[in-house]
Motif scaffolding. Structure first.
Motif, PDB file in Angstrom:
ATOM      1  N   VAL A  75       0.858  -1.191   0.000  1.00 23.77           N
ATOM      2  CA  VAL A  75       0.000   0.000   0.000  1.00 23.77           C
ATOM      3  C   VAL A  75       0.885   1.229   0.000  1.00 23.77           C
ATOM      4  CG1 VAL A  75      -1.603   1.362   1.389  1.00 23.77           C
ATOM      5  CG2 VAL A  75      -1.998  -1.078   1.111  1.00 23.77           C
ATOM      6  N   ASN A  76       0.619   2.139  -0.926  1.00 31.51           N
ATOM      7  CA  ASN A  76       1.365   3.381  -1.034  1.00 31.51           C
ATOM      8  C   ASN A  76       0.485   4.522  -0.534  1.00 31.51           C
ATOM      9  OD1 ASN A  76       3.059   5.483  -1.623  1.00 31.51           O
ATOM     10  ND2 ASN A  76       3.029   5.208  -3.846  1.00 31.51           N
ATOM     11  N   GLU A  77       0.737   4.965   0.701  1.00 28.94           N
ATOM     12  CA  GLU A  77      -0.096   6.014   1.302  1.00 28.94           C
ATOM     13  C   GLU A  77       0.197   7.395   0.732  1.00 28.94           C
ATOM     14  OE1 GLU A  77      -1.037   5.676   5.608  1.00 28.94           O
ATOM     15  OE2 GLU A  77       0.505   4.118   5.608  1.00 28.94           O
ATOM     16  N   GLU A  78       1.210   7.506  -0.128  1.00 28.48           N
ATOM     17  CA  GLU A  78       1.467   8.792  -0.764  1.00 28.48           C
ATOM     18  C   GLU A  78       0.404   9.123  -1.804  1.00 28.48           C
ATOM     19  OE1 GLU A  78       5.348   8.664  -2.358  1.00 28.48           O
ATOM     20  OE2 GLU A  78       6.294   7.987  -0.498  1.00 28.48           O
ATOM     21  N   ILE A  79      -0.285   8.087  -2.291  1.00 30.83           N
ATOM     22  CA  ILE A  79      -1.387   8.308  -3.236  1.00 30.83           C
ATOM     23  C   ILE A  79      -2.603   8.779  -2.444  1.00 30.83           C
ATOM     24  CG2 ILE A  79      -2.838   7.233  -4.992  1.00 30.83           C
ATOM     25  CD1 ILE A  79      -0.637   5.167  -5.402  1.00 30.83           C
ATOM     26  N   PRO A  80      -3.178   9.917  -2.777  1.00 33.69           N
ATOM     27  CA  PRO A  80      -4.295  10.457  -1.981  1.00 33.69           C
ATOM     28  C   PRO A  80      -5.457   9.479  -1.831  1.00 33.69           C
ATOM     29  CG  PRO A  80      -3.483  12.108  -3.513  1.00 33.69           C
ATOM     30  CD  PRO A  80      -2.780  10.841  -3.871  1.00 33.69           C
ATOM     31  N   GLU A  81      -5.828   8.785  -2.916  1.00 32.43           N
ATOM     32  CA  GLU A  81      -6.950   7.854  -2.826  1.00 32.43           C
ATOM     33  C   GLU A  81      -6.629   6.706  -1.871  1.00 32.43           C
ATOM     34  OE1 GLU A  81      -5.535   8.888  -5.515  1.00 32.43           O
ATOM     35  OE2 GLU A  81      -7.021   9.867  -6.812  1.00 32.43           O
ATOM     36  N   VAL A  82      -5.407   6.235  -1.917  1.00 30.71           N
ATOM     37  CA  VAL A  82      -5.005   5.151  -1.015  1.00 30.71           C
ATOM     38  C   VAL A  82      -4.998   5.634   0.433  1.00 30.71           C
ATOM     39  CG1 VAL A  82      -3.135   3.581  -0.408  1.00 30.71           C
ATOM     40  CG2 VAL A  82      -3.667   4.002  -2.806  1.00 30.71           C
ATOM     41  N   SER A  83      -4.489   6.833   0.651  1.00 26.89           N
ATOM     42  CA  SER A  83      -4.468   7.388   2.003  1.00 26.89           C
ATOM     43  C   SER A  83      -5.882   7.502   2.565  1.00 26.89           C
ATOM     44  CB  SER A  83      -3.793   8.754   1.994  1.00 26.89           C
ATOM     45  OG  SER A  83      -3.780   9.319   3.287  1.00 26.89           O
ATOM     46  N   ASP A  84      -6.845   7.935   1.712  1.00 26.31           N
ATOM     47  CA  ASP A  84      -8.239   8.027   2.156  1.00 26.31           C
ATOM     48  C   ASP A  84      -8.791   6.647   2.516  1.00 26.31           C
ATOM     49  OD1 ASP A  84      -8.144  10.735   1.761  1.00 26.31           O
ATOM     50  OD2 ASP A  84      -9.103  10.683  -0.217  1.00 26.31           O
ATOM     51  N   MET A  85      -8.442   5.641   1.722  1.00 23.93           N
ATOM     52  CA  MET A  85      -8.918   4.284   2.009  1.00 23.93           C
ATOM     53  C   MET A  85      -8.357   3.773   3.336  1.00 23.93           C
ATOM     54  SD  MET A  85     -11.014   3.266  -0.290  1.00 23.93           S
ATOM     55  CE  MET A  85     -11.582   3.776  -1.915  1.00 23.93           C
ATOM     56  N   VAL A  86      -7.101   4.070   3.607  1.00 25.51           N
ATOM     57  CA  VAL A  86      -6.485   3.646   4.864  1.00 25.51           C
ATOM     58  C   VAL A  86      -7.184   4.306   6.050  1.00 25.51           C
ATOM     59  CG1 VAL A  86      -4.378   3.742   6.245  1.00 25.51           C
ATOM     60  CG2 VAL A  86      -4.264   3.106   3.822  1.00 25.51           C
ATOM     61  N   VAL A  87      -7.469   5.596   5.910  1.00 24.53           N
ATOM     62  CA  VAL A  87      -8.157   6.314   6.988  1.00 24.53           C
ATOM     63  C   VAL A  87      -9.554   5.728   7.213  1.00 24.53           C
ATOM     64  CG1 VAL A  87      -9.138   8.525   7.669  1.00 24.53           C
ATOM     65  CG2 VAL A  87      -6.855   8.435   6.660  1.00 24.53           C
ATOM     66  N   LYS A  88     -10.266   5.423   6.135  1.00 18.31           N
ATOM     67  CA  LYS A  88     -11.600   4.832   6.271  1.00 18.31           C
ATOM     68  C   LYS A  88     -11.537   3.446   6.908  1.00 18.31           C
ATOM     69  CE  LYS A  88     -13.668   7.300   2.356  1.00 18.31           C
ATOM     70  NZ  LYS A  88     -14.256   7.176   0.987  1.00 18.31           N
ATOM     71  N   ALA A  89     -10.533   2.673   6.541  1.00 16.62           N
ATOM     72  CA  ALA A  89     -10.386   1.337   7.133  1.00 16.62           C
ATOM     73  C   ALA A  89     -10.140   1.440   8.634  1.00 16.62           C
ATOM     74  CB  ALA A  89      -9.246   0.586   6.454  1.00 16.62           C
ATOM     75  N   ILE A  90      -9.280   2.366   9.039  1.00 19.43           N
ATOM     76  CA  ILE A  90      -9.016   2.555  10.470  1.00 19.43           C
ATOM     77  C   ILE A  90     -10.277   3.019  11.192  1.00 19.43           C
ATOM     78  CG2 ILE A  90      -7.706   3.931  12.133  1.00 19.43           C
ATOM     79  CD1 ILE A  90      -5.401   3.961  10.126  1.00 19.43           C
ATOM     80  N   THR A  91     -11.023   3.917  10.561  1.00 24.11           N
ATOM     81  CA  THR A  91     -12.269   4.412  11.162  1.00 24.11           C
ATOM     82  C   THR A  91     -13.269   3.284  11.362  1.00 24.11           C
ATOM     83  OG1 THR A  91     -11.931   6.569  10.101  1.00 24.11           O
ATOM     84  CG2 THR A  91     -14.140   6.072  10.920  1.00 24.11           C
ATOM     85  N   ASP A  92     -13.390   2.410  10.376  1.00 25.88           N
ATOM     86  CA  ASP A  92     -14.352   1.305  10.477  1.00 25.88           C
ATOM     87  C   ASP A  92     -13.975   0.327  11.591  1.00 25.88           C
ATOM     88  OD1 ASP A  92     -15.955   2.219   8.411  1.00 25.88           O
ATOM     89  OD2 ASP A  92     -14.781   1.199   6.872  1.00 25.88           O
ATOM     90  N   ILE A  93     -12.701  -0.007  11.701  1.00 25.77           N
ATOM     91  CA  ILE A  93     -12.290  -0.978  12.717  1.00 25.77           C
ATOM     92  C   ILE A  93     -12.435  -0.380  14.119  1.00 25.77           C
ATOM     93  CG2 ILE A  93      -9.838  -0.398  12.852  1.00 25.77           C
ATOM     94  CD1 ILE A  93     -11.290  -3.938  12.667  1.00 25.77           C
ATOM     95  N   ILE A  94     -12.265   0.937  14.243  1.00 22.20           N
ATOM     96  CA  ILE A  94     -12.477   1.588  15.546  1.00 22.20           C
ATOM     97  C   ILE A  94     -13.960   1.697  15.864  1.00 22.20           C
ATOM     98  CG2 ILE A  94     -12.218   3.779  16.783  1.00 22.20           C
ATOM     99  CD1 ILE A  94      -9.543   4.155  15.397  1.00 22.20           C
TER     100      ILE A  94
END
Length: 491
Positions: free
Chosen positions: A257-276
Motif C-alpha cells: 500500500v502506497n499512502e502517498e497516493i491520496p486515494e489510497v491514504s483516504d482508504m487507509v483512513v476509512k479502514a481505520i475508522t471502520d475498525i475503531i
C-alpha cells in the motif's frame, strides 16, 4: 538495522483459515481452530465426559460415606443416648456432603457472588437512557418486521420473549454457558423457520438477522465484557502490545500500500475508522459489518496501489498494519462477543466469516510478533521495543514532486524529532556515565584516604607543660628590687 537479504513476508495458507476438522467451514482461534458447529460438538463431548466423571466421583464419595457410617455404627457402644446423638450427627453430615456433591450438577449450586457482581455494575443514567431509547427503537422495528410473516411472526416473537425471560433467570451462569444457550436458540429457531413455518431460504437469513438484533440489543449490557471473565485484562494486554509496536512500518510487514497516493491514504483512513467504530455497535452482526467494510477498504487500497486485484497474501499484512495503526478499543472483548453470540452461520461461511477469521489471525500474529516476523535482527527488535531508537523515516528529498508540501514538512519534522530524541538519549547516557564515574572517583578517594590512615595512624600526644620561670628556683627572689620603670624627663 540489519535486514535479511530475502524478505519472506507474512503468508497464511487459506487452508489454515478453515476448520481443522475438514468440514469446509471457517475456523476460529477462539474455538481452537474448529468452526462453530464442530466446536460445539467437541465441547458437548468434553462436557458430557466431565459430567460422567463428576457423577462417578459423587457416587464413590457417597459409597465411602455409607461404608464409613456403617462401620462406625457397628463399633458403637451400648449407650443408646450417645448412639442416637452420634447417629443423628452422622446422618446430618452425610446428607450435607452428598447434597454438596450433587450441587455441582445443578444451576442452583453457583453462589450469588457472580450475580452480585453483575448487579453492582451499574451504568450511568445517561447510558441507561441511551440504551433504553435504542432498545425501544429496535423492538418497534422488530415488531414491524414480524408483521410481514403473519402467523409465524407471532410465534417467533413468543419464542424470543421466552428466550429473554430464560436468560434473565440465568444471570448466574458462566458466559460460556450463556453463549451455549444463545447458540442453541439460534439453531432451534432457524430449524423451525425452515421446517415448521416453511419460510423461504432468502427470508430465513433476514429473519435471523432481525432476531439476533432484537435479542442482543437487550442482552448487550449483560454479556459484553462481563466482569466474571478476563476479557478486559486481554484488552489491556493487546493495547499495550500494539502501543509498544508503534514503530512498525509498512515495509517491515511487506504491505503493498502506497499512502502517498491520496486515494489510497483516504482508504487507509476509512479502514481505520471502520475498525475503531466496531466498538460502538451493540449487535454482533453490526460489528461484523464494520470488519467487512474495513476489509473492503483495504482491498481497494491495494488494488489502487498495484493496479490489479488484491490477493489474500496482500490482504493479511495490510490488515495487521491497519490494526497496529488504529489500535481499536476493546479489541479482544469485541472478538469474544462476536464469537459467543453471533449467528454461527455468519462466522462459518461468507465474506463476513472470512474477514472475521483473518482479523483473529491478525490479532494472534500481533501477540506473537517477533524479530523474525519483521525480518529484523534480535538486537534491532529489542532496541525498537525498548524505545532506545526508532527506524529511520523516509527522507523528504526522496518524495515524488506530486506529494504535497505538508506531507514533506511532516516527515522533515519527524526526522528532526528523531534526531533530537537520539541526541537526548546520548546526553542521558553520558550523564549517567558521568554520575557513575563521579561515584567511582569518590569511592576511590575515600578508600585511598582510609588506606593511608590505616598505614600511618595519627598519634596525638598530650599537651606539653608550660616552661617554669627563669627565677623560679631562686628562693631569694622576693628580696630582689623591683624592676626599673621607664621615666620621662622634661627637657
Amino acid at each position: 538495522m540489519n535486514l535479511k537479504s530475502e524478505r519472506r513476508g507474512i503468508h497464511v495458507d487459506q487452508s489454515e483459515l478453515l476448520c481443522k476438522k475438514g468440514c469446509g467451514y471457517y475456523g476460529n482461534p477462539a474455538w481452537q481452530g474448529f468452526c462453530s458447529k464442530c466446536w460445539r460438538e467437541e465441547y458437548h463431548k468434553a462436557r458430557q465426559k466431565q459430567i460422567q466423571e463428576d457423577w462417578e466421583l459423587a457416587e464413590r464419595l457417597q459409597r465411602e460415606e455409607e461404608e464409613a457410617y456403617a462401620s462406625s455404627q457397628s463399633t458403637q457402644g451400648a449407650q443408646s443416648l450417645t448412639f442416637s446423638k452420634f447417629e443423628e450427627k452422622k446422618t446430618n453430615e452425610k446428607t450435607r456432603k452428598v447434597t454438596t456433591v450433587k450441587k455441582f450438577f445443578t444451576a442452583s449450586s453457583r453462589t450469588g457472588a457472580k450475580k452480585e457482581i453483575q448487579e453492582a455494575k451499574a451504568p450511568s443514567p445517561s447510558i441507561n437512557r441511551q440504551a433504553s431509547i435504542e432498545t425501544d427503537r429496535v423492538s418497534k422495528e422488530f415488531i414491524e418486521f414480524l408483521k410481514t410473516y403473519h402467523k409465524p411472526g407471532q410465534d417467533i416473537y413468543k419464542q424470543c420473549k421466552l428466550f429473554l425471560d430464560t436468560m434473565n433467570h440465568k444471570r448466574d451462569l458462566s458466559i460460556e454457558e450463556q453463549s451455549e444457550c444463545a447458540q442453541d436458540f439460534y439453531q432451534n429457531i432457524a430449524e423451525k423457520l425452515q421446517t415448521r413455518w416453511k419460510v423461504p431460504p432468502e427470508k430465513v437469513e433476514k429473519a435471523m438477522d432481525q432476531i439476533e438484533k432484537y435479542i442482543m440489543t437487550r442482552q448487550y449490557k449483560y454479556v459484553f465484557c462481563p466482569e466474571t471473565t478476563d476479557d478486559e485484562k486481554k484488552d489491556l494486554a493487546v493495547q499495550k502490545r500494539i502501543r509498544a509496536l508503534h514503530w512498525v512500518t509498512p515495509q517491515m510487514l511487506c504491505v503493498p500500500v502506497n499512502e502517498e497516493i491520496p486515494e489510497v491514504s483516504d482508504m487507509v483512513v476509512k479502514a481505520i475508522t471502520d475498525i475503531i467504530e466496531m466498538d460502538s455497535k451493540r449487535v454482533p452482526r453490526d460489528k461484523l459489518a464494520c470488519i467487512t467494510k474495513c476489509s473492503k477498504h483495504i482491498f481497494n487500497a491495494i488494488k489502487i496501489t498495484k493496479n490489479e486485484p488484491a490477493s489474500a497474501d496482500d490482504f493479511l499484512p495490510t490488515l495487521i498494519y491497519i490494526v497496529l495503526k488504529g489500535n481499536p478499543p476493546r479489541l479482544q472483548s469485541n472478538i469474544q462477543y462476536i464469537t459467543r453470540f453471533c449467528n454461527p452461520s455468519r462466522l462459518m461461511t461468507g465474506e463476513d466469516g472470512y474477514y472475521f477469521t483473518n482479523l483473529c489471525c491478525a490479532v494472534a500474529f500481533i501477540e506473537k510478533l517477533d524479530a523474525q516476523s519483521l525480518n529484523l535482527s534480535q538486537e534491532d527488535f529489542d532496541r525498537f521495543m525498548t524505545g532506545q531508537t526508532s527506524p529511520k523515516k523516509q527522507e523528504s528529498d526522496s518524495f515524488s514532486p506530486d506529494v504535497c508540501l505538508g506531507v514533506k514538512q511532516m516527515y522533515k519534522n519527524l526526522d528532526l524529532l528523531s534526531q533530537l530524541n537520539e541526541r537526548q538519549e546520548r546526553i542521558v547516557n553520558e550523564a549517567k556515565k558521568l554520575e557513575e564515574d563521579l561515584i567511582d572517583w569518590t569511592d576511590g578517594i575515600t578508600k585511598e584516604v582510609q588506606d593511608i590512615v590505616e598505614k600511618y595512624p595519627l598519634d596525638i600526644k598530650p599537651k606539653n607543660q608550660a616552661l617554669a620561670a627563669i627565677d623560679s628556683e631562686n628562693v631569694e627572689n622576693d628580696k630582689l628590687p623591683p624592676p626599673l620603670q621607664p621615666q620621662v624627663y622634661a627637657g
